[in-house]
Design an enzyme around this catalytic site. Structure first.
Site, PDB file in Angstrom:
ATOM      1  N   GLY A   1     -15.821 -13.911   0.041  1.00 29.72           N
ATOM      2  CA  GLY A   1     -16.034 -12.545  -0.450  1.00 29.72           C
ATOM      3  C   GLY A   1     -15.694 -12.442  -1.919  1.00 29.72           C
TER       4      GLY A   1
ATOM      5  N   SER B   1       1.124  -9.792  -0.676  1.00 33.00           N
ATOM      6  CA  SER B   1       0.770  -8.376  -0.567  1.00 33.00           C
ATOM      7  C   SER B   1       1.206  -7.703   0.727  1.00 33.00           C
ATOM      8  CB  SER B   1      -0.742  -8.209  -0.732  1.00 33.00           C
ATOM      9  OG  SER B   1      -1.429  -9.044   0.172  1.00 33.00           O
TER      10      SER B   1
ATOM     11  N   GLU C   1      -9.426 -13.968  -4.599  1.00 30.21           N
ATOM     12  CA  GLU C   1     -10.224 -13.442  -3.497  1.00 30.21           C
ATOM     13  C   GLU C   1     -10.494 -14.512  -2.454  1.00 30.21           C
ATOM     14  OE1 GLU C   1     -13.511 -10.383  -5.112  1.00 30.21           O
ATOM     15  OE2 GLU C   1     -13.664 -12.419  -5.896  1.00 30.21           O
TER      16      GLU C   1
ATOM     17  N   LYS D   1       0.801  -1.229   0.000  1.00 27.53           N
ATOM     18  CA  LYS D   1       0.000   0.000   0.000  1.00 27.53           C
ATOM     19  C   LYS D   1       0.830   1.273   0.000  1.00 27.53           C
ATOM     20  CE  LYS D   1      -4.367  -1.519   0.504  1.00 27.53           C
ATOM     21  NZ  LYS D   1      -5.523  -1.068  -0.302  1.00 27.53           N
TER      22      LYS D   1
ATOM     23  N   SER E   1      -9.162   1.398   8.227  1.00 28.54           N
ATOM     24  CA  SER E   1      -8.735   0.833   9.509  1.00 28.54           C
ATOM     25  C   SER E   1      -7.536  -0.077   9.289  1.00 28.54           C
ATOM     26  CB  SER E   1      -9.882   0.043  10.142  1.00 28.54           C
ATOM     27  OG  SER E   1     -10.278  -0.992   9.256  1.00 28.54           O
TER      28      SER E   1
ATOM     29  N   ASP F   1     -16.971 -11.100  -4.537  1.00 26.13           N
ATOM     30  CA  ASP F   1     -17.650 -10.090  -5.355  1.00 26.13           C
ATOM     31  C   ASP F   1     -16.896  -9.813  -6.655  1.00 26.13           C
ATOM     32  OD1 ASP F   1     -15.814  -8.734  -3.294  1.00 26.13           O
ATOM     33  OD2 ASP F   1     -16.044  -7.205  -4.840  1.00 26.13           O
TER      34      ASP F   1
ATOM     35  N   GLY G   1      -8.998  -4.110  -5.779  1.00 28.87           N
ATOM     36  CA  GLY G   1      -8.496  -4.223  -7.142  1.00 28.87           C
ATOM     37  C   GLY G   1      -7.357  -3.297  -7.490  1.00 28.87           C
TER      38      GLY G   1
END
Lengths: 319, 319
Positions: free
Chosen positions: B208, B304, B204, B53, B78, B210, B181
């Site tokens: 979850g 990640s 994923e 990130k 968070s 989606d 994504g």
């Protein structure tokens, strides 16, 4: 006794090319802030079989003659040396027999067998390991490779520090875990050649400071097996080769307490996301707590290995 | 909507030079044997603040105008995005305000404050986060940077895969964790440019999926917050930018179960000596279990992040 030189380290590096991992040098801005220095961690916990020991074992075995290869290699170890010899023998296609005490952790016995070695269990209270080994070596013609006091073993271990200097350039200080002295004596050869002004420190567990005593007394001092969580540094004495090289090339021998090792394990896990075995924490613990003036300096720390059982890790570091 | 291209990834890489770590690519012969393939793990758990990130956050903030810098940045998170924004803002010398829910883990609140950001706690059951953020942005003139659906954020995330291809060359397949994504869409831009034949898979948590549903339906599908240990992939829907890029550049979206994630966490710790957070295990879990024909292939896996509390890690992986 002909002592190995830096030329033996460079020759070992050539033999290890494509066999040993070139392990990463990691940085941590949090560690830098803690010490007010620039730290370079040479991460041998990412070496094959999880510790630097692969380097020395593979180097020693790859120098075997054809006859030696056919008869194979013999070692005694309950720890990383056993797996290092077993893996190296498998790669080089030679038989390996490892003497392990009856109370060695089952996981280590399984790992050694997993690399294809014959494991011979002996009762450490009733049988004489050395006599057993000599008997086997005689009967089978196998070559015994000791865990540290051997020129080819310690020259191989020196390749980790060589890679560190090759990658980051000169350093002001280098901290290296010290058990029997293979890693320290090899690292010191590399430091003397590649960064002559670099201070080289060996670090032992406080409870097992035979190396520190020996360094100061000028002769090899023997102690009882020390009680410490640093199971890779529970050796009772330095070797002839390693002591001679340490006297010649090392600046001082320091110690770290078990509590400092646990603190370092937690730091490595929380801040650097690495699993490090207690012995592998010795260098950083001393860099942090031994009171040396490191502010503004470039400091290398060799992390020797990461072979700690996950439950044991959780008990020590996540408590 | 103007979609970012690979040029934005290379521009981001230049901005990140000397700021982000160039994280190591690690190998494991045990992992290779398990899959009968050559695996290359890109280890963003060793990135600054412990996750990829940082790349996207720093890239976005470094494009701020002078006026934007003076007023500062606003984010809500968070998790890892909060720390990424806080650290990037500190490096660039701008104010940062982070909205965090009242039940965020204290360790994450402390870490975000530790990077010098102002943390604003809100009650996620009583207050509207978006309205709060808009009010603050208006009042203070701060620029809101969302966690994934932003061209500069996702271009920054793509620099990890760029480094992977630059280091190891072309690959046959690349597995990337998928939450909102940002990482996947940026990685796919790098893959398309640097290794055009490489299959790119998003992964994923099964609970979850989606993204998988959206990929197959051809439109963004919204789900309730999923229950999974992969707390970095609990997003309820993809973004506009990320979905468009995923449709265009990704080959499929796969899933992994929580049990497979725990298995991978344990593998990374025991065999590779790394702490990986559950979300970071998605890629390897799918490479191992999704039934794709990987034998003999060169396979990249993006890890990640590594931000898992040590006690939580011990509960999950050392049980």
């Amino acid at each position: 006794m002909l002592l190995p030189t830096y030329d033996d380290v460079t020759a070992a590096a050539q033999r290890l090319q494509g066999q040993a991992h070139r392990t990463p040098v990691l940085r941590s801005s949090t560690a830098d802030s803690l010490l007010g220095a620039q730290l370079f961690f040479k991460c041998e916990n990412y070496q094959r079989m999880g510790a630097f020991k692969f380097r020395g074992a593979f180097n020693a075995l790859s120098k075997f003659s054809e006859a030696q290869r056919r008869a194979g290699v013999l070692a005694f170890s309950s720890g990383n040396h056993a797996q290092a010899i077993a893996l190296s023998a498998r790669i080089l296609g030679m038989p390996a027999a490892i003497l392990m005490p009856h109370d060695a952790p089952q996981a280590k016995v399984d790992a050694t067998r997993g690399y294809g070695a014959e494991v011979i269990i002996f009762d450490r209270y009733k049988e004489d390991r050395e006599a057993l080994a000599r008997g086997l070596a005689d009967k089978r013609g196998m070559t015994l490779i000791p865990p540290y006091d051997h020129p080819d073993v310690l020259a191989g271990q020196g390749t980790a520090a060589k890679e560190l200097f090759d990658e980051v350039g000169g350093l002001d200080a280098l901290f290296v875990p010290l058990g029997g002295g293979g890693l320290l004596s090899g690292s010191a050869l590399a430091a003397r050649a590649l960064s002559p002004g670099c201070k080289v420190y060996g670090v032992e567990p406080e409870a097992g400071n035979d190396g520190q005593q020996s360094f100061r007394a000028g002769r090899i001092i023997d102690i009882a097996t020390p009680r410490t969580i640093a199971d890779g540094a529970q050796t009772q004495h330095l070797g002839e080769y390693t002591f001679a090289l340490i006297r010649a090339n090392v600046d001082d021998v320091l110690t770290a307490t078990d509590a400092q090792l646990v603190e370092a394990m937690r730091f490595f896990a929380e801040r650097m996301k690495m699993l490090v075995e207690p012995t592998g924490c010795l260098g950083f613990a001393a860099a942090r707590h031994a009171g040396l003036p490191l502010a503004g300096k470039r400091v290398g720390v060799v992390i020797s290995g990461g072979n700690v059982d996950l439950r044991r890790f959780a008990e020590l570091a996540a408590a």
